[in-house]
Design a protein around this motif. Sequence first.
Motif, PDB file in Angstrom:
ATOM      1  N   ALA A  12       0.209  -0.935  -0.064  1.00  0.00           N
ATOM      2  CA  ALA A  12      -0.545  -0.391   0.319  1.00  0.00           C
ATOM      3  C   ALA A  12       1.285   1.318  -0.143  1.00  0.00           C
ATOM      4  CB  ALA A  12      -0.744  -0.018   1.488  1.00  0.00           C
ATOM      5  N   PRO A  13       0.927   2.139  -0.522  1.00  0.00           N
ATOM      6  CA  PRO A  13       1.312   3.099  -0.711  1.00  0.00           C
ATOM      7  C   PRO A  13       1.374   4.438  -0.166  1.00  0.00           C
ATOM      8  CG  PRO A  13      -0.229   3.031  -2.377  1.00  0.00           C
ATOM      9  CD  PRO A  13      -0.492   2.450  -2.173  1.00  0.00           C
ATOM     10  N   HIS A  14      -0.474   4.405   1.267  1.00  0.00           N
ATOM     11  CA  HIS A  14      -0.369   5.399   2.342  1.00  0.00           C
ATOM     12  C   HIS A  14      -0.525   4.630   3.262  1.00  0.00           C
ATOM     13  CE1 HIS A  14      -4.015   2.563   0.923  1.00  0.00           C
ATOM     14  NE2 HIS A  14      -4.528   2.486   1.756  1.00  0.00           N
ATOM     15  N   ASP A  15      -0.745   5.464   4.530  1.00  0.00           N
ATOM     16  CA  ASP A  15      -0.771   4.452   5.893  1.00  0.00           C
ATOM     17  C   ASP A  15      -2.261   3.890   5.965  1.00  0.00           C
ATOM     18  OD1 ASP A  15      -0.468   4.569   8.669  1.00  0.00           O
ATOM     19  OD2 ASP A  15       0.457   6.477   9.070  1.00  0.00           O
ATOM     20  N   PRO A  16      -1.799   2.706   6.966  1.00  0.00           N
ATOM     21  CA  PRO A  16      -3.291   2.223   6.770  1.00  0.00           C
ATOM     22  C   PRO A  16      -3.678   2.898   8.237  1.00  0.00           C
ATOM     23  CG  PRO A  16      -1.958   0.969   7.686  1.00  0.00           C
ATOM     24  CD  PRO A  16      -0.782   2.018   7.227  1.00  0.00           C
ATOM     25  N   LEU A  17      -3.700   3.974   8.943  1.00  0.00           N
ATOM     26  CA  LEU A  17      -4.276   4.994   9.733  1.00  0.00           C
ATOM     27  C   LEU A  17      -4.630   5.994   9.387  1.00  0.00           C
ATOM     28  CD1 LEU A  17      -1.034   4.413  12.794  1.00  0.00           C
ATOM     29  CD2 LEU A  17      -2.891   3.819  12.763  1.00  0.00           C
ATOM     30  N   ASP A  18      -4.701   6.746   7.837  1.00  0.00           N
ATOM     31  CA  ASP A  18      -5.333   7.046   7.306  1.00  0.00           C
ATOM     32  C   ASP A  18      -6.376   7.684   6.473  1.00  0.00           C
ATOM     33  OD1 ASP A  18      -3.168   9.346   7.270  1.00  0.00           O
ATOM     34  OD2 ASP A  18      -2.381   8.399   5.500  1.00  0.00           O
ATOM     35  N   ARG A  61      -5.248  -1.465  16.486  1.00  0.00           N
ATOM     36  CA  ARG A  61      -6.543  -1.963  17.381  1.00  0.00           C
ATOM     37  C   ARG A  61      -6.562  -0.938  18.641  1.00  0.00           C
ATOM     38  NH1 ARG A  61      -5.255  -6.663  16.425  1.00  0.00           N
ATOM     39  NH2 ARG A  61      -4.515  -6.784  18.999  1.00  0.00           N
ATOM     40  N   ARG A  62      -5.320  -0.543  18.879  1.00  0.00           N
ATOM     41  CA  ARG A  62      -5.024   0.957  20.073  1.00  0.00           C
ATOM     42  C   ARG A  62      -5.549   2.444  19.828  1.00  0.00           C
ATOM     43  NH1 ARG A  62      -1.157   4.253  21.525  1.00  0.00           N
ATOM     44  NH2 ARG A  62      -0.780   4.160  19.802  1.00  0.00           N
ATOM     45  N   LEU A  63      -5.072   2.424  18.211  1.00  0.00           N
ATOM     46  CA  LEU A  63      -5.846   3.743  18.287  1.00  0.00           C
ATOM     47  C   LEU A  63      -6.905   3.597  17.525  1.00  0.00           C
ATOM     48  CD1 LEU A  63      -2.294   4.386  16.210  1.00  0.00           C
ATOM     49  CD2 LEU A  63      -2.911   5.220  18.419  1.00  0.00           C
ATOM     50  N   GLY A  64      -7.569   2.856  17.922  1.00  0.00           N
ATOM     51  CA  GLY A  64      -9.128   2.852  17.683  1.00  0.00           C
ATOM     52  C   GLY A  64      -9.918   2.612  16.370  1.00  0.00           C
ATOM     53  N   HIS A  65      -8.563   1.721  15.389  1.00  0.00           N
ATOM     54  CA  HIS A  65      -8.896   1.879  14.273  1.00  0.00           C
ATOM     55  C   HIS A  65      -9.577   0.294  13.781  1.00  0.00           C
ATOM     56  CE1 HIS A  65      -8.177   2.585   9.717  1.00  0.00           C
ATOM     57  NE2 HIS A  65      -7.720   1.092   9.084  1.00  0.00           N
ATOM     58  N   ARG A  66     -10.072   0.410  12.960  1.00  0.00           N
ATOM     59  CA  ARG A  66     -10.838  -1.515  12.850  1.00  0.00           C
ATOM     60  C   ARG A  66     -10.046  -1.810  11.506  1.00  0.00           C
ATOM     61  NH1 ARG A  66     -15.634  -1.194   9.895  1.00  0.00           N
ATOM     62  NH2 ARG A  66     -15.704   1.190   9.887  1.00  0.00           N
ATOM     63  N   SER A  67     -10.092  -3.387  11.535  1.00  0.00           N
ATOM     64  CA  SER A  67      -9.477  -4.100  11.019  1.00  0.00           C
ATOM     65  C   SER A  67      -9.810  -5.007  10.355  1.00  0.00           C
ATOM     66  CB  SER A  67      -8.091  -3.761  10.824  1.00  0.00           C
ATOM     67  OG  SER A  67      -6.906  -4.745  11.930  1.00  0.00           O
ATOM     68  N   HIS A  68      -9.976  -5.715   8.933  1.00  0.00           N
ATOM     69  CA  HIS A  68     -10.013  -6.493   8.973  1.00  0.00           C
ATOM     70  C   HIS A  68      -8.877  -7.046   7.634  1.00  0.00           C
ATOM     71  CE1 HIS A  68     -14.047  -5.499  10.004  1.00  0.00           C
ATOM     72  NE2 HIS A  68     -14.277  -6.372  10.536  1.00  0.00           N
ATOM     73  N   ALA A  69      -8.768  -9.159   8.192  1.00  0.00           N
ATOM     74  CA  ALA A  69      -7.921  -9.430   6.583  1.00  0.00           C
ATOM     75  C   ALA A  69      -8.327  -9.440   5.358  1.00  0.00           C
ATOM     76  CB  ALA A  69      -7.049 -10.651   7.256  1.00  0.00           C
ATOM     77  N   TYR A  70      -8.140  -8.953   4.664  1.00  0.00           N
ATOM     78  CA  TYR A  70      -7.899  -9.450   2.693  1.00  0.00           C
ATOM     79  C   TYR A  70      -8.026 -11.233   2.454  1.00  0.00           C
ATOM     80  CZ  TYR A  70      -9.501  -9.738  -2.091  1.00  0.00           C
ATOM     81  OH  TYR A  70      -9.785 -10.047  -2.839  1.00  0.00           O
ATOM     82  N   LEU A  71      -9.139 -11.472   2.728  1.00  0.00           N
ATOM     83  CA  LEU A  71      -9.194 -13.037   2.338  1.00  0.00           C
ATOM     84  C   LEU A  71      -9.618 -13.253   1.459  1.00  0.00           C
ATOM     85  CD1 LEU A  71      -9.103 -15.587   5.007  1.00  0.00           C
ATOM     86  CD2 LEU A  71      -7.301 -14.526   3.934  1.00  0.00           C
ATOM     87  N   SER A  72      -9.756 -13.512  -0.072  1.00  0.00           N
ATOM     88  CA  SER A  72      -9.928 -14.142  -1.151  1.00  0.00           C
ATOM     89  C   SER A  72     -10.016 -16.069  -1.885  1.00  0.00           C
ATOM     90  CB  SER A  72      -8.987 -13.852  -2.773  1.00  0.00           C
ATOM     91  OG  SER A  72      -9.412 -13.867  -4.125  1.00  0.00           O
ATOM     92  N   VAL A  73     -11.309 -15.713  -1.621  1.00  0.00           N
ATOM     93  CA  VAL A  73     -11.707 -17.545  -0.918  1.00  0.00           C
ATOM     94  C   VAL A  73     -12.150 -18.675  -2.409  1.00  0.00           C
ATOM     95  CG1 VAL A  73     -12.488 -16.601   1.094  1.00  0.00           C
ATOM     96  CG2 VAL A  73     -14.802 -16.870  -0.820  1.00  0.00           C
ATOM     97  N   VAL A  74     -12.136 -17.639  -3.575  1.00  0.00           N
ATOM     98  CA  VAL A  74     -11.776 -18.344  -4.712  1.00  0.00           C
ATOM     99  C   VAL A  74     -10.962 -18.024  -5.817  1.00  0.00           C
ATOM    100  CG1 VAL A  74     -13.670 -18.609  -6.639  1.00  0.00           C
ATOM    101  CG2 VAL A  74     -14.394 -17.818  -4.800  1.00  0.00           C
ATOM    102  N   GLU A  75     -11.086 -16.781  -5.862  1.00  0.00           N
ATOM    103  CA  GLU A  75      -9.398 -16.453  -6.704  1.00  0.00           C
ATOM    104  C   GLU A  75      -7.797 -15.809  -6.301  1.00  0.00           C
ATOM    105  OE1 GLU A  75     -10.889 -12.895  -9.016  1.00  0.00           O
ATOM    106  OE2 GLU A  75     -12.667 -13.642  -9.158  1.00  0.00           O
TER     107      GLU A  75
END
Length: 124
Positions: A6-12, A31-45
């Motif tokens: 990623a070319p950007h900061d996830p905290l942005d 999480r500590r900063l109150g940011h929600r994050s999810h792991a991206y999983l491609s389940v078919v491709e």
Amino acid sequence: MITPNAPHDPLDCPEGSDAGPEARVEAAELRRLGHRSHAYLSVVEVAKDAPYRAEVLARQIPLLGKNEVWLGDLADVAQPAWTDFVVNTLAVRAAQKGYGGFFLDTADSVELLEKQFPQRGPVF
């Protein structure tokens, strides 16, 4: 969405973000900063540039076709080896990084498999 390079900061991204299990992101810090994050999983491709592509090929998981829109290869989701890889490799890696959940993508690509292989449709 955050990709592994990623070319950007996830905290942005205050609304939350999705990142691949291989992304260089500290989920605990998010999480500590109150940011929600999810792991991206491609389940078919399997994308051509997926960091785990070589693992899929080494496990001899059949790739049956292509999503012509996104150019991802369609995994044979009826193969137990594919399910095992997604659940016990990709999801475990993501869980170990501390993501708050999963974003399961490409599930709609099962329709492409069903169109290309109508005789196998029920097993997909």
